[in-house]
Design an enzyme around this catalytic site. Structure first.
Site, PDB file in Angstrom:
ATOM      1  N   HIS A 392      -5.467   1.621  -2.436  1.00 65.27           N
ATOM      2  CA  HIS A 392      -4.445   0.632  -2.097  1.00 65.27           C
ATOM      3  C   HIS A 392      -3.164   1.266  -1.576  1.00 65.27           C
ATOM      4  O   HIS A 392      -2.290   0.577  -1.034  1.00 65.27           O
ATOM      5  CB  HIS A 392      -4.148  -0.244  -3.311  1.00 65.27           C
ATOM      6  CG  HIS A 392      -3.908  -1.681  -2.967  1.00 65.27           C
ATOM      7  ND1 HIS A 392      -3.493  -2.102  -1.722  1.00 65.27           N
ATOM      8  CD2 HIS A 392      -4.037  -2.818  -3.707  1.00 65.27           C
ATOM      9  CE1 HIS A 392      -3.362  -3.415  -1.695  1.00 65.27           C
ATOM     10  NE2 HIS A 392      -3.694  -3.873  -2.897  1.00 65.27           N
ATOM     11  N   ASP A 396      -4.270  -1.873   2.937  1.00 66.40           N
ATOM     12  CA  ASP A 396      -3.787  -3.142   2.407  1.00 66.40           C
ATOM     13  C   ASP A 396      -4.948  -4.092   2.173  1.00 66.40           C
ATOM     14  O   ASP A 396      -6.014  -3.980   2.812  1.00 66.40           O
ATOM     15  CB  ASP A 396      -2.795  -3.778   3.373  1.00 66.40           C
ATOM     16  CG  ASP A 396      -1.505  -2.966   3.510  1.00 66.40           C
ATOM     17  OD1 ASP A 396      -1.148  -2.275   2.535  1.00 66.40           O
ATOM     18  OD2 ASP A 396      -0.877  -3.033   4.584  1.00 66.40           O
TER      19      ASP A 396
END
Length: 425
Positions: A392, A396
């Site tokens: 992450h 995204d």
């Protein structure tokens, strides 16, 4: 008679120490020159150390799981004549490390995700302390050991009929027939301690690093695989000559080769210490592979340049090499994205752990017939969940979902896999 001290030689490439993973001898054994003594593992390879001389084993130093420095004495041998008390590079011919028989397998701390002790496990504690079972040496393959463990059999109680008393699967079967069945209902109170050593420890360290350093984000999507399964079966039914039988993975590899140029941040390796993301043009796909020694990740390189048959052939070659312990260091390193599949055992969904330092991993799950509503009618389709995890810090949620949705489109419309991407993207 003299004492010869066999020392851990300088293996090269900056290796300062190695881990003992299994002994092949015990005190009192008579060994011949070039006979296997002990297996050791470095960060780069597992190596079978062989005796440079003939003699009688007087003492062994270290237990499986212990790390020993280069130059440390591993075995003391009683030999005839004069002994120079050395076993290092000075005694070897150029290009040969004394005591090293061959590379059993190559491993990489960056690429090996997942298990196992690659050597024979001795039953007496040679690293200090009280012996557990004196004068017993069990020789058996990792697969036979695992099978015996699953059956609750102590291999020390099994008579081996293989070479040098090695225990085979047939010996385990024979022991099963002789063993009286246990009571149907019986309390059990034993606790068995198993040291996590060798490749299993490398895997544990790799998993810990990935889980600690990567903030995982998982995404699961369902795919209608009816058309792709039909195409795969049709191709397999009409294949010719040396064309390999196709599984689903070569189709996934070709789909990734089509899609990843549009998502360069996903076909990447992240150096989080330097804060640099390396986006690769080449597509090197790691194939998580279960072996007798644990989970390894052999790599199919340059998938962007391979057709469906090449993908199948190269995947079969590198995964077989990993299972046979013959994969080179290059074949176990350098992947830019990983596929992990349990095949028929794939389950409904998973949250796969990313193969650090990559930023994405994709795990197809089990194919199953499920009722699906199409045009207001219920029909049975061949469905599969597609599990994935992303770093992450780099990917995204929107981009991950977009990537998997595009991947799903390719799988559900398999003709697109064989069309140049610029004509349909």
């Amino acid at each position: 008679m003299k004492t010869f001290s066999f020392r851990l030689p300088d293996i090269g490439e900056g290796v300062a120490e190695a881990e003992i993973t299994g002994w092949h001898v015990r005190p009192g054994d008579t060994v011949e020159e070039d006979q296997s003594l002990v297996d050791v593992m470095t960060d780069k390879a597992t190596i079978d150390m062989t005796s440079p001389v003939s003699g009688k084993v007087l003492a062994m130093h270290g237990a499986p799981g212990d790390k020993v420095a280069v130059g440390s004495v591993l075995v003391e041998l009683e030999i005839e004549g004069e002994a120079d008390d050395r076993a290092g590079p000075a005694d070897a011919a150029p290009g040969r490390v004394p005591g090293v028989e061959s590379d059993t397998y190559a491993s990489s701390a960056d690429e090996t995700r997942g298990a196992g002790d690659s050597g024979a496990k001795p039953d007496n504690d040679i690293g200090g302390g009280e012996p557990v079972r004196e004068n017993i040496l069990v020789l058996a393959s990792p697969a036979t050991r695992r099978r015996a463990e699953d059956l609750g059999i102590d291999l020390a109680d099994v008579v081996g009929t293989g070479p040098d008393g090695r225990i085979t699967d047939a010996d385990v079967d024979a022991h099963l027939k002789e063993r009286a069945p246990p009571p149907i209902a019986r309390e059990r109170h034993g606790v068995r301690e198993v040291r996590v050593i060798g490749l299993r420890r490398r895997i544990a360290e790799k998993m810990e690093t990935a889980a600690r350093r990567i903030p995982h984000f998982s995404y699961v999507e369902d795919c209608d695989m009816t058309a792709l399964e039909g195409l795969r079966r049709e191709i397999n039914a009409s294949r010719r000559g040396a064309q390999p039988k196709l599984t689903l993975l070569p189709f996934f590899m070709r789909a990734l080769a089509q899609l990843l140029p549009e998502f360069p941040q996903i076909n990447a390796r992240y150096d989080d210490e330097a804060g640099v993301l390396h986006e690769h043009e080449a597509i090197h796909i790691g194939i998580a592979t279960q072996t007798a020694d644990g989970l390894m990740v052999p790599v199919v390189r340059h998938a962007e340049a391979l057709d469906i048959w090449d993908c199948a052939r190269e995947m079969s070659r590198v995964t077989n090499a990993a299972r046979e312990g013959a994969a080179s260091r290059e074949e176990l390193s350098g992947s830019t994205i990983t596929l992990t599949s349990l095949g028929a055992l794939g389950g409904v969904a998973a949250t796969p752990i990313i193969n650090h330092p990559e930023v994405a991993i994709i795990g197809p799950n089990k194919l199953m017939g499920r009722p699906v509503v199409i045009n207001n009618h219920v029909t049975i389709r061949t469905m599969m969940n597609l599990s994935s995890s992303f770093d992450h810090r780099i990917v995204d949620g929107y981009d991950a979902a977009k990537f998997i949705r595009r991947f799903k489109r390719l799988l559900e419309n398999p003709a697109l896999i064989f069309i140049e991407p610029r004509t349909w993207i």
